[in-house]
Design a protein around this motif. Structure first.
Motif, PDB file in Angstrom:
ATOM      1  N   LEU A  33     -15.411 -34.296  46.417  1.00 10.42           N
ATOM      2  CA  LEU A  33     -16.054 -33.013  46.671  1.00 10.42           C
ATOM      3  C   LEU A  33     -17.479 -33.197  47.171  1.00 10.42           C
ATOM      4  N   ILE A  34     -18.205 -34.116  46.527  1.00 12.27           N
ATOM      5  CA  ILE A  34     -19.593 -34.349  46.932  1.00 12.27           C
ATOM      6  C   ILE A  34     -19.817 -35.831  47.196  1.00 12.27           C
ATOM      7  N   ILE A  35     -20.763 -36.116  48.069  1.00  9.97           N
ATOM      8  CA  ILE A  35     -21.127 -37.500  48.386  1.00  9.97           C
ATOM      9  C   ILE A  35     -22.643 -37.614  48.491  1.00  9.97           C
ATOM     10  N   PRO A  36     -23.196 -38.790  48.182  1.00  8.84           N
ATOM     11  CA  PRO A  36     -24.625 -38.997  48.426  1.00  8.84           C
ATOM     12  C   PRO A  36     -24.898 -38.974  49.928  1.00  8.84           C
ATOM     13  N   ARG A  37     -26.029 -38.460  50.305  1.00 13.83           N
ATOM     14  CA  ARG A  37     -26.383 -38.484  51.729  1.00 13.83           C
ATOM     15  C   ARG A  37     -26.623 -39.913  52.202  1.00 13.83           C
ATOM     16  N   ASP A  38     -27.146 -40.753  51.307  1.00 13.02           N
ATOM     17  CA  ASP A  38     -27.404 -42.151  51.658  1.00 13.02           C
ATOM     18  C   ASP A  38     -26.112 -42.952  51.548  1.00 13.02           C
ATOM     19  N   LYS A  39     -25.699 -43.582  52.634  1.00 17.53           N
ATOM     20  CA  LYS A  39     -24.408 -44.267  52.674  1.00 17.53           C
ATOM     21  C   LYS A  39     -24.332 -45.442  51.696  1.00 17.53           C
ATOM     22  N   ILE A  40     -25.461 -46.056  51.377  1.00 17.60           N
ATOM     23  CA  ILE A  40     -25.455 -47.210  50.480  1.00 17.60           C
ATOM     24  C   ILE A  40     -25.029 -46.814  49.070  1.00 17.60           C
ATOM     25  N   LEU A  41     -25.111 -45.519  48.743  1.00 17.84           N
ATOM     26  CA  LEU A  41     -24.748 -45.046  47.408  1.00 17.84           C
ATOM     27  C   LEU A  41     -23.295 -44.570  47.315  1.00 17.84           C
ATOM     28  N   ARG A  42     -22.573 -44.633  48.421  1.00 14.51           N
ATOM     29  CA  ARG A  42     -21.187 -44.161  48.423  1.00 14.51           C
ATOM     30  C   ARG A  42     -20.225 -45.236  47.942  1.00 14.51           C
ATOM     31  N   HIS A  43     -19.016 -44.801  47.588  1.00 12.67           N
ATOM     32  CA  HIS A  43     -18.039 -45.710  46.983  1.00 12.67           C
ATOM     33  C   HIS A  43     -17.734 -46.905  47.884  1.00 12.67           C
ATOM     34  N   ARG A  44     -17.624 -46.682  49.168  1.00 14.37           N
ATOM     35  CA  ARG A  44     -17.258 -47.768  50.079  1.00 14.37           C
ATOM     36  C   ARG A  44     -18.305 -48.873  50.121  1.00 14.37           C
TER      37      ARG A  44
END
Length: 212
Positions: A33-44
């Motif tokens: 539903l929600i994701i961090p704007r900073d890609k380094i903080l995302r699951h991938r």
């Protein structure tokens, strides 16, 4: 077991009018539903992020690490993964279809954050999502019946189920038993296949039709 990959909530939104009012719709939260704007903080980015954490502040110890990471958690902005999420959840609730969150986020105090569950609930509300509307008047409670040694029991609060190091299937099944709920269908939206399969297995044991 029925699991389908989707890239948008549009088709789901279009089908809301066809759903039985006893359907239960369950949403994962982080990276769904929600994701961090900073890609380094995302699951991938988890593997490279953990490497960086170890290199940059692994020497701080557990308490130091938790304080630093909690401050980063508070500072990092989040956004909706799909802008249709708020419209979808509102449409479900307007038809008296229960919608809830099922998240593996740690709950309780974390570093400088006194309550991770309140942080997550308030984050969702700031983005226009309020699952408490589907469960009015239900006080927070813990699922003590499935507690395992060394683990904090799952927590239900304001329409959200918080669990850490349990399977989503066992937690949702325990919640349904605790609340004496038997949905006509369970629809579960998650970005991890093992979670979809876990809830599918629980639904099968309960004899409830399932769509992942």
């Amino acid at each position: 077991m029925s699991i389908e990959q989707i890239v948008s909530l549009e088709r789901f939104l279009d089908s809301v009018g066809k759903l039985d009012k006893n359907t239960l719709v369950v949403f994962d939260v982080g990276d769904c539903l929600i994701i961090p704007r900073d890609k380094i903080l995302r699951h991938r980015a988890k593997k490279i992020r953990e490497q960086l954490q170890a290199e940059l502040y692994g020497h701080l110890g557990r308490e130091g690490h938790n304080e630093l990471w909690s401050r980063l958690t508070l500072a990092a902005p989040r956004q909706l993964l799909d802008p249709l999420a708020t419209k979808l959840i509102d449409a479900l609730q307007q038809q008296s279809i229960k919608a809830m969150a099922l998240t593996s986020l740690y709950h309780g105090r974390f570093g400088v954050i006194p309550s991770m569950e309140d942080w997550r609930i308030n984050m969702l509300k700031s983005l226009g999502i309020d699952f408490s509307k589907s469960f009015p008047g239900i006080e927070p409670f813990r699922l003590e019946a499935i507690t395992r040694d060394g683990l904090v029991p799952p927590l239900f609060k304001l329409g959200a189920l918080f669990m850490h190091r349990y399977t989503k299937g066992e937690v949702l099944a325990a919640f349904l038993k605790r609340q004496n709920l038997t949905p006509s269908t369970i629809i579960f939206v998650d970005d991890q296949r093992h979670n979809l399969e876990s809830v599918a297995a629980a639904a099968a044991q309960l004899g409830i039709p399932y769509q992942g």
